[in-house]
Design an enzyme around this catalytic site. Sequence first.
Site, PDB file in Angstrom:
ATOM      1  N   SER A  10       1.048  -1.339   0.121  1.00 16.77           N
ATOM      2  CA  SER A  10      -0.100   0.087  -0.137  1.00 16.77           C
ATOM      3  C   SER A  10       1.010   1.159   0.007  1.00 16.77           C
ATOM      4  CB  SER A  10      -1.185  -0.012   1.326  1.00 16.77           C
ATOM      5  OG  SER A  10      -1.384   1.420   1.491  1.00 16.77           O
ATOM      6  N   HIS A  35      -0.905  -1.232  -4.334  1.00 13.13           N
ATOM      7  CA  HIS A  35      -2.350  -1.127  -3.739  1.00 13.13           C
ATOM      8  C   HIS A  35      -2.199   0.387  -3.648  1.00 13.13           C
ATOM      9  CE1 HIS A  35      -5.799  -2.377  -1.384  1.00 13.13           C
ATOM     10  NE2 HIS A  35      -5.273  -1.362  -0.495  1.00 13.13           N
ATOM     11  N   ASP A  37      -4.526   3.404  -2.090  1.00 18.33           N
ATOM     12  CA  ASP A  37      -5.728   3.679  -1.082  1.00 18.33           C
ATOM     13  C   ASP A  37      -6.210   5.171  -1.403  1.00 18.33           C
ATOM     14  OD1 ASP A  37      -6.045   1.266   0.614  1.00 18.33           O
ATOM     15  OD2 ASP A  37      -3.950   1.724   1.116  1.00 18.33           O
ATOM     16  N   HIS A  68      -8.105   0.641  -4.377  1.00 23.32           N
ATOM     17  CA  HIS A  68      -9.086   0.508  -3.286  1.00 23.32           C
ATOM     18  C   HIS A  68      -9.870   1.851  -2.976  1.00 23.32           C
ATOM     19  CE1 HIS A  68      -9.441  -0.567   1.116  1.00 23.32           C
ATOM     20  NE2 HIS A  68     -10.768  -0.493   0.860  1.00 23.32           N
ATOM     21  N   MET A  70     -12.143   4.172  -1.092  1.00 23.84           N
ATOM     22  CA  MET A  70     -12.902   4.462   0.150  1.00 23.84           C
ATOM     23  C   MET A  70     -13.287   5.717  -0.037  1.00 23.84           C
ATOM     24  SD  MET A  70      -9.861   2.827   2.478  1.00 23.84           S
ATOM     25  CE  MET A  70      -8.708   2.940   1.249  1.00 23.84           C
ATOM     26  N   MET A 139     -11.002  -6.486   4.842  1.00 18.40           N
ATOM     27  CA  MET A 139     -10.391  -5.651   5.883  1.00 18.40           C
ATOM     28  C   MET A 139     -10.166  -5.846   7.165  1.00 18.40           C
ATOM     29  SD  MET A 139      -9.832  -2.763   4.034  1.00 18.40           S
ATOM     30  CE  MET A 139      -9.153  -2.086   5.567  1.00 18.40           C
ATOM     31  N   ASP A 177      -6.072  -6.975   3.908  1.00 15.22           N
ATOM     32  CA  ASP A 177      -5.795  -5.533   4.067  1.00 15.22           C
ATOM     33  C   ASP A 177      -5.765  -5.016   5.624  1.00 15.22           C
ATOM     34  OD1 ASP A 177      -4.958  -3.003   3.476  1.00 15.22           O
ATOM     35  OD2 ASP A 177      -6.732  -2.331   2.107  1.00 15.22           O
TER      36      ASP A 177
HETATM   37  C1  DX5 Z   1      -6.525   1.242   5.313  1.00 16.66           C
HETATM   38  C2  DX5 Z   1      -5.673   0.813   3.892  1.00 16.66           C
HETATM   39  C3  DX5 Z   1      -4.748  -0.081   4.007  1.00 16.66           C
HETATM   40  C4  DX5 Z   1      -3.695   0.035   5.051  1.00 16.66           C
HETATM   41  C5  DX5 Z   1      -2.819  -0.843   5.124  1.00 16.66           C
HETATM   42  O1  DX5 Z   1      -7.869   2.053   5.072  1.00 16.66           O
HETATM   43  O2  DX5 Z   1      -7.126   0.126   3.113  1.00 16.66           O
HETATM   44  O3  DX5 Z   1      -4.279  -0.385   2.836  1.00 16.66           O
HETATM   45  O4  DX5 Z   1      -3.198   1.328   4.995  1.00 16.66           O
HETATM   46  O5  DX5 Z   1      -1.803  -0.545   5.916  1.00 16.66           O
HETATM   47  P1  DX5 Z   1      -0.915  -1.276   6.951  1.00 16.66           P
HETATM   48  O6  DX5 Z   1      -0.193  -2.473   6.118  1.00 16.66           O
HETATM   49  O7  DX5 Z   1       0.187  -0.251   7.522  1.00 16.66           O
HETATM   50  O8  DX5 Z   1      -1.928  -1.779   7.988  1.00 16.66           O
HETATM   51 ZN    ZN Z   2      -6.401  -0.622   1.055  1.00 18.53          ZN
END
Ligand code: DX5
Ligand code: ZN
Length: 220
Positions: A10, A35, A37, A68, A70, A139, A177
């Site tokens: 990510s 990935h 975000d 991804h 959000m 998640m 994730d």
């Molecule tokens: C959270 C994101 C993730 C997250 C992963 O909303 O979708 O992709 O940032 O980060 P780590 O691996 O640091 O938990």
């Molecule tokens: Zn993510």
Amino acid sequence: MATAPLIAPSILSADFAKLGDEIRAIDAAGCDWIHVDVMDGHFVPNITIGPAVVKALRPHTDKPFDVHLMISPVDTYLDAFAEAGADIITVHPEAGPHIHRTLQHIRSLGKKAGVVLNPATHENTLDYIIDDVDLVLVMSVNPGFGGQSFIDSQLRKIEAIRRKITDTGRDIHLEVDGGVDAQTAPLAIGAGADVLVAGTATFRGGPGKYAENIKALKGL
Ligand code: DX5
Ligand code: ZN
């Protein structure tokens, strides 16, 4: 011997001042997907990047962009992310009124469609959309921030979803994730995941460590 999982770093944990360099570095270090975000400060309490940044990053790697989303509303932005260079577009059922229509829209753009389940969202949400997805993302933290701890209850959900995927006879990716590191990765894989998102655990230590970090996540 089990196949190594795909690793999707990510870029939320990358150095935002040099994202192009960071993407080339994780590509060279052996990641499988990138990935991305995307957060809007409304669906989740954080704001990250939009289609213009995805477009600017696209020339820096040939590896798939796993985007991804959000954001809510989500439907109005699907075309923009597709045009910017997303390969997989993943959406939350809570982010729009008609998840089935949203998934069909993503596929009509020639992209792979993913659905993502929050920690409190039941796996049965998949029952009437599983034929319309190429990927299910679980998640293992609440969406919004990197660096949170893996929520163990999601392992049962991953197992249940793996069974559903097996029942379809289709090759649907099962991605996890949040809070994935060298300790939690084997648990997620053991439960049936085949793609691991990892922000903190990939970017920890800077570019000189990326290859080692990715290998550790793959269990190599
Ligand atoms: C959270 C994101 C993730 C997250 C992963 O909303 O979708 O992709 O940032 O980060 P780590 O691996 O640091 O938990
Ligand atoms: Zn993510």
